[in-house]
Design an enzyme around this catalytic site. Structure first.
Site, short mmCIF file in Angstrom:
data_model
loop_
_atom_site.label_atom_id
_atom_site.label_comp_id
_atom_site.label_asym_id
_atom_site.label_seq_id
_atom_site.Cartn_x
_atom_site.Cartn_y
_atom_site.Cartn_z
N LYS A 239 1.50 13.70 50.56
CA LYS A 239 0.39 13.62 49.62
C LYS A 239 -0.29 12.24 49.67
O LYS A 239 -1.49 12.13 49.38
CB LYS A 239 0.86 13.95 48.19
CG LYS A 239 1.25 15.41 48.03
CD LYS A 239 0.08 16.35 48.32
CE LYS A 239 0.39 17.81 48.04
NZ LYS A 239 -0.71 18.73 48.29
N ARG B 120 11.38 12.65 45.99
CA ARG B 120 10.20 13.30 46.57
C ARG B 120 9.78 12.59 47.86
O ARG B 120 8.59 12.38 48.10
CB ARG B 120 9.01 13.26 45.58
CG ARG B 120 9.20 14.00 44.28
CD ARG B 120 9.19 15.51 44.48
NE ARG B 120 9.19 16.21 43.21
CZ ARG B 120 10.26 16.38 42.43
NH1 ARG B 120 11.43 15.90 42.79
NH2 ARG B 120 10.15 17.04 41.29
N ASP C 63 -3.24 31.89 57.75
CA ASP C 63 -2.24 30.83 57.59
C ASP C 63 -2.92 29.49 57.89
O ASP C 63 -3.38 29.26 59.02
CB ASP C 63 -1.09 31.11 58.57
CG ASP C 63 0.01 30.07 58.49
OD1 ASP C 63 -0.22 28.98 57.91
OD2 ASP C 63 1.11 30.33 59.02
N ASP D 276 -5.32 32.88 52.06
CA ASP D 276 -3.90 32.78 51.67
C ASP D 276 -3.06 33.65 52.59
O ASP D 276 -3.61 34.50 53.32
CB ASP D 276 -3.72 33.22 50.20
CG ASP D 276 -2.58 32.48 49.51
OD1 ASP D 276 -1.43 32.63 49.95
OD2 ASP D 276 -2.84 31.74 48.56
N TYR E 245 7.54 14.84 50.39
CA TYR E 245 6.35 15.29 49.65
C TYR E 245 5.41 14.10 49.39
O TYR E 245 4.20 14.20 49.58
CB TYR E 245 6.80 15.94 48.34
CG TYR E 245 5.67 16.53 47.51
CD1 TYR E 245 4.93 17.61 47.99
CD2 TYR E 245 5.37 16.03 46.25
CE1 TYR E 245 3.90 18.16 47.23
CE2 TYR E 245 4.35 16.57 45.49
CZ TYR E 245 3.62 17.64 45.98
OH TYR E 245 2.60 18.19 45.22
N1 LIG Z 1 2.12 22.49 40.51
C1 LIG Z 1 2.19 21.15 40.39
O1 LIG Z 1 2.89 20.61 39.51
C2 LIG Z 1 1.41 20.28 41.34
C3 LIG Z 1 1.31 18.91 41.06
C4 LIG Z 1 0.59 18.09 41.94
C5 LIG Z 1 -0.02 18.64 43.06
N2 LIG Z 1 0.10 19.97 43.31
C6 LIG Z 1 -0.54 20.50 44.52
O2 LIG Z 1 -1.49 21.47 44.16
C7 LIG Z 1 -1.55 22.51 45.15
C8 LIG Z 1 -1.30 23.86 44.52
O3 LIG Z 1 -0.09 23.82 43.80
P1 LIG Z 1 0.49 25.13 43.06
O4 LIG Z 1 1.59 24.66 42.18
O5 LIG Z 1 -0.63 25.94 42.50
O6 LIG Z 1 1.13 25.85 44.32
P2 LIG Z 1 1.70 27.36 44.48
O7 LIG Z 1 2.91 27.25 45.33
O8 LIG Z 1 1.83 28.04 43.16
O9 LIG Z 1 0.53 28.05 45.31
C9 LIG Z 1 0.23 27.64 46.60
C10 LIG Z 1 -0.57 28.74 47.28
O10 LIG Z 1 -0.73 28.36 48.65
C11 LIG Z 1 -0.42 29.49 49.46
N3 LIG Z 1 0.06 29.03 50.75
C12 LIG Z 1 1.24 28.40 51.02
N4 LIG Z 1 1.36 28.19 52.34
C13 LIG Z 1 0.23 28.70 52.91
C14 LIG Z 1 -0.22 28.78 54.25
N5 LIG Z 1 0.51 28.33 55.27
N6 LIG Z 1 -1.43 29.36 54.49
C15 LIG Z 1 -2.18 29.85 53.46
N7 LIG Z 1 -1.79 29.79 52.17
C16 LIG Z 1 -0.59 29.22 51.91
C17 LIG Z 1 0.68 30.22 48.69
O11 LIG Z 1 0.81 31.57 49.12
C18 LIG Z 1 0.16 30.10 47.26
O12 LIG Z 1 -0.74 31.13 46.95
C19 LIG Z 1 -0.51 22.12 46.22
O13 LIG Z 1 -1.15 21.43 47.26
C20 LIG Z 1 0.43 21.21 45.45
O14 LIG Z 1 1.11 20.30 46.28
C21 LIG Z 1 0.79 20.81 42.47
#
Ligand SMILES: NC(=O)c1ccc[n+]([C@@H]2O[C@H](COP(=O)([O-])OP(=O)(O)OC[C@H]3O[C@@H](n4cnc5c(N)ncnc54)[C@H](O)[C@@H]3O)[C@@H](O)[C@H]2O)c1
Length: 255
Positions: free
Chosen positions: A156, A149, A60, A37, A152
């Protein structure tokens, strides 16, 4: 059932929410969890909560050299790699005409290129380990049109397509690849969004967003993590190339 004992698992974006819950589920099932992360304080917090089987890596996922270096280091330290969860990602809200080229490129970088970089780095180690399980975080937007969206959804949709492509190309290496497609998951992002855009109607909008899922609520990060855990386990050995909905019925039901 669903033991991950002695498996080496990498979870990108493991410092928060779905990634954090996944790290905990994996650790409970006996895996050594390596979370990647850029949010160092939270990554260290999660690793320390997991205990001896957790370790945080500052990397990253959009930087190819750093990704290769970090994943090589993890795999070499354990002489194997069994599981990769491509979870790090970001969202973007806007219709096509409210999406700039920069927005689109940025979604492509964080949600698509990162999956390519991390998987590319993990594959040789999984092959050497005799197989592995890759789980990508897609979204309901990969199959259903959700308003506002555009960028996005494009990113996805690509994740779901990459999942099938990886699954078919590495069958003979014993590497499975599946994706999880959640509908709305209740995370602080949702609360912040409601606070910013609907300061006077937060409860009403929360109920409205909950009702989008026929089950009448949002998923929890722990529920998504449980599905990821199942996909990572050997009990799931016959499933590959799938995109599994975690959606409270939103893909299929019209009550
Ligand atoms: N939360 C939702 O409703 C939802 C729904 C469908 C899909 N998703 C997908 O699930 C995944 C996680 O979602 P979430 O809500 O837990 O996200 P979040 O934003 O809460 O957490 C994402 C994590 O990724 C890390 N991150 C971001 N950019 C980064 C980079 N360049 N390098 C390393 N780490 C990085 C962030 O620091 C964070 O810890 C994502 O891919 C999101 O698109 C989420």
């Amino acid at each position: 059932m669903f033991s991950l004992q002695s498996k080496i698992a990498i979870v990108t974006g493991g410092a928060k929410e779905i990634g954090e819950a996944t790290c905990h589920s994996f650790a409970q099932q006996g895996a050594m969890v390596r979370l990647i992360d850029i949010d160092i304080p939270n990554a260290l917090r999660v690793a320390s909560a997991i205990g001896a089987c957790g370790q945080a890596h500052n990397c990253d996922v959009t930087a190819p050299d750093a990704v290769t270096h970090t994943i090589d280091e993890i795999a070499r330290n354990h002489d194997r790699l069994d599981i990769l969860v491509n979870n790090a990602g970001a969202g973007h809200i806007g219709k096509l005409d409210a999406t700039t080229e920069k927005d689109l490129d940025s979604m492509y970088t964080i949600n698509v290129r990162s999956v390519y970089f991390c998987t590319r780095a993990a594959l040789p180690h999984m092959k050497k380990s005799g197989g592995g399980s890759i789980i990508n975080l897609s979204s309901i937007v990969s199959t259903v049109g959700i308003p506002d969206r555009f960028a996005y959804s494009a990113s996805k949709g690509a994740v779901a397509a990459m999942t099938r492509s990886i699954a078919v190309d590495y069958l003979e290496d014993g590497i499975r690849c599946n994706s999880v497609a959640p509908a709305r998951v209740h995370t602080p992002f949702v609360d912040a969004y409601l606070e910013k855009y609907y300061p006077d109607a937060q409860n009403e909008m929360f109920s409205q967003l909950s009702r989008v899922q026929p089950l009448g609520r949002m998923a929890t990060p722990e529920e998504v993590a449980a599905l990821i855990c199942y996909l990572a386990s050997d009990e799931n050995a016959f499933l590959t190339g799938a995109s599994l909905p975690m959606d409270g019925g939103a893909f299929t039901l019209q009550p």
